[in-house]
Design a protein around this motif. Structure first.
Motif, short mmCIF file in Angstrom:
data_model
loop_
_atom_site.label_atom_id
_atom_site.label_comp_id
_atom_site.label_asym_id
_atom_site.label_seq_id
_atom_site.Cartn_x
_atom_site.Cartn_y
_atom_site.Cartn_z
N GLU A 22 0.72 -1.23 0.01
CA GLU A 22 -0.11 -0.05 0.06
C GLU A 22 0.90 1.13 -0.07
N PRO A 23 0.28 2.49 -0.04
CA PRO A 23 0.81 3.69 -0.05
C PRO A 23 2.04 4.10 0.64
N THR A 24 2.07 3.55 2.20
CA THR A 24 3.14 3.66 3.00
C THR A 24 4.01 2.35 3.11
N GLY A 25 3.70 1.55 2.46
CA GLY A 25 4.42 0.26 2.23
C GLY A 25 5.53 0.41 1.36
N GLY A 26 6.33 -0.75 1.44
CA GLY A 26 7.69 -0.99 0.39
C GLY A 26 7.17 -2.24 -0.50
N GLY A 27 8.21 -2.86 -1.06
CA GLY A 27 8.19 -3.92 -1.77
C GLY A 27 7.43 -3.76 -3.08
N ARG A 28 7.34 -2.61 -3.64
CA ARG A 28 6.70 -2.53 -4.90
C ARG A 28 7.73 -2.82 -6.10
N PRO A 29 7.26 -3.90 -6.86
CA PRO A 29 7.82 -4.60 -7.96
C PRO A 29 7.89 -3.56 -9.22
N PRO A 30 8.85 -3.56 -10.19
CA PRO A 30 8.69 -2.65 -11.51
C PRO A 30 7.64 -3.37 -12.25
N TYR A 31 7.52 -4.57 -12.54
CA TYR A 31 6.56 -5.00 -13.20
C TYR A 31 5.64 -6.23 -12.57
N ALA A 32 4.43 -6.49 -13.16
CA ALA A 32 3.60 -7.53 -12.48
C ALA A 32 4.01 -8.87 -13.46
N ILE A 33 3.90 -8.60 -14.80
CA ILE A 33 3.89 -9.67 -15.83
C ILE A 33 5.02 -8.99 -16.78
N ALA A 34 6.22 -9.56 -16.76
CA ALA A 34 7.33 -9.35 -17.72
C ALA A 34 7.73 -10.23 -18.50
N PHE A 35 7.85 -10.08 -19.80
CA PHE A 35 8.78 -10.90 -20.70
C PHE A 35 10.12 -10.37 -20.87
N GLY A 36 11.04 -11.04 -20.84
CA GLY A 36 12.42 -10.57 -21.10
C GLY A 36 12.69 -10.15 -22.60
N THR A 37 13.75 -9.63 -22.42
CA THR A 37 14.35 -8.99 -23.95
C THR A 37 14.33 -10.21 -24.83
N GLU A 38 14.93 -11.52 -24.41
CA GLU A 38 15.15 -12.48 -25.10
C GLU A 38 13.88 -13.27 -25.73
N VAL A 39 12.64 -12.92 -25.12
CA VAL A 39 11.19 -13.72 -25.54
C VAL A 39 10.65 -12.60 -26.45
N ASP A 40 10.31 -13.44 -27.54
CA ASP A 40 9.39 -13.03 -28.54
C ASP A 40 7.86 -13.51 -28.11
N ALA A 41 7.33 -12.91 -27.32
CA ALA A 41 5.82 -13.32 -26.71
C ALA A 41 4.71 -13.63 -28.01
N ARG A 42 3.96 -14.57 -27.96
CA ARG A 42 3.00 -14.84 -28.79
C ARG A 42 1.90 -15.80 -28.40
N ASN A 43 0.64 -15.32 -28.70
CA ASN A 43 -0.40 -15.92 -28.28
C ASN A 43 -0.48 -16.02 -26.64
N VAL A 44 -0.60 -14.75 -26.24
CA VAL A 44 -0.89 -14.35 -24.77
C VAL A 44 -2.01 -13.73 -24.48
N THR A 45 -2.74 -14.11 -23.38
CA THR A 45 -3.67 -13.63 -23.05
C THR A 45 -3.72 -12.86 -21.54
N VAL A 46 -4.17 -11.76 -21.29
CA VAL A 46 -3.96 -11.14 -20.02
C VAL A 46 -5.61 -10.53 -20.02
N THR A 47 -6.39 -11.19 -18.94
CA THR A 47 -7.72 -10.82 -18.65
C THR A 47 -8.42 -10.97 -17.35
N GLY A 48 -8.82 -10.01 -17.00
CA GLY A 48 -9.84 -10.03 -15.50
C GLY A 48 -8.68 -10.11 -14.46
#
Length: 152
Positions: A22-48
């Motif tokens: 929360e706002p006063t807390g720590g541990g905030r990650p940079p990304y929630a779902i991250a595909f690395g630079t070596e990954v060509d993402a294909r047929n990915v669904t992110v919903t709900g």
């Protein structure tokens, strides 16, 4: 949170709550779902999913992406680093056959679009998303043919 460093094909992320403290807390990650630079993402669904308290982009593709569907998600308290380059959805390469529909994007703390494609965007639809502010929904390095992106 979720770091995809190889593969990146035929993946679904649905019904999750991603984020840091929360706002006063720590541990905030940079990304929630991250595909690395070596990954060509294909047929990915992110919903709900719900994305909150992230320092950069909740959904991040480090390279090209194709056949991507991002729909019915809520994004709030993201880009806490307050840099123009971060967006709720960022693709660091060319993107094709991308559908980004029906998402709720909370305010970006900088005046920048919630969707950013660094390369060329083609054969894609970006419709029905809500977001506050006076920016366009999309920044793209260039737009190829076959896109459906209504302007306000």
């Amino acid at each position: 949170m979720v770091n995809v460093t190889s593969g990146g094909t035929n993946l679904t992320f649905t019904g999750n709550v991603f984020g840091g403290s929360e706002p006063t807390g720590g541990g905030r990650p940079p990304y929630a779902i991250a595909f690395g630079t070596e990954v060509d993402a294909r047929n990915v669904t992110v919903t709900g999913n719900s994305f909150n308290w992230l320092t950069r982009s909740p959904v991040y593709f480090g390279a090209a992406a194709s056949e991507i569907s991002i729909s019915a998600n809520s994004f709030d308290n993201w880009n806490l680093d307050e840099e123009e380059r971060w967006s709720a959805v960022r693709i660091n390469g060319d993107a094709s056959q991308v559908s980004i529909m029906g998402n709720i994007f909370g305010a970006n703390p900088v005046s920048a679009p919630p969707i950013r494609v660094i390369g060329a965007l083609s054969h894609s639809s970006i419709v029905g998303n809500t977001f506050p502010g006076n920016t366009d929904v999309l920044y793209a390095g260039s737009q190829g043919g076959g896109n459906y992106i209504p302007t306000p």
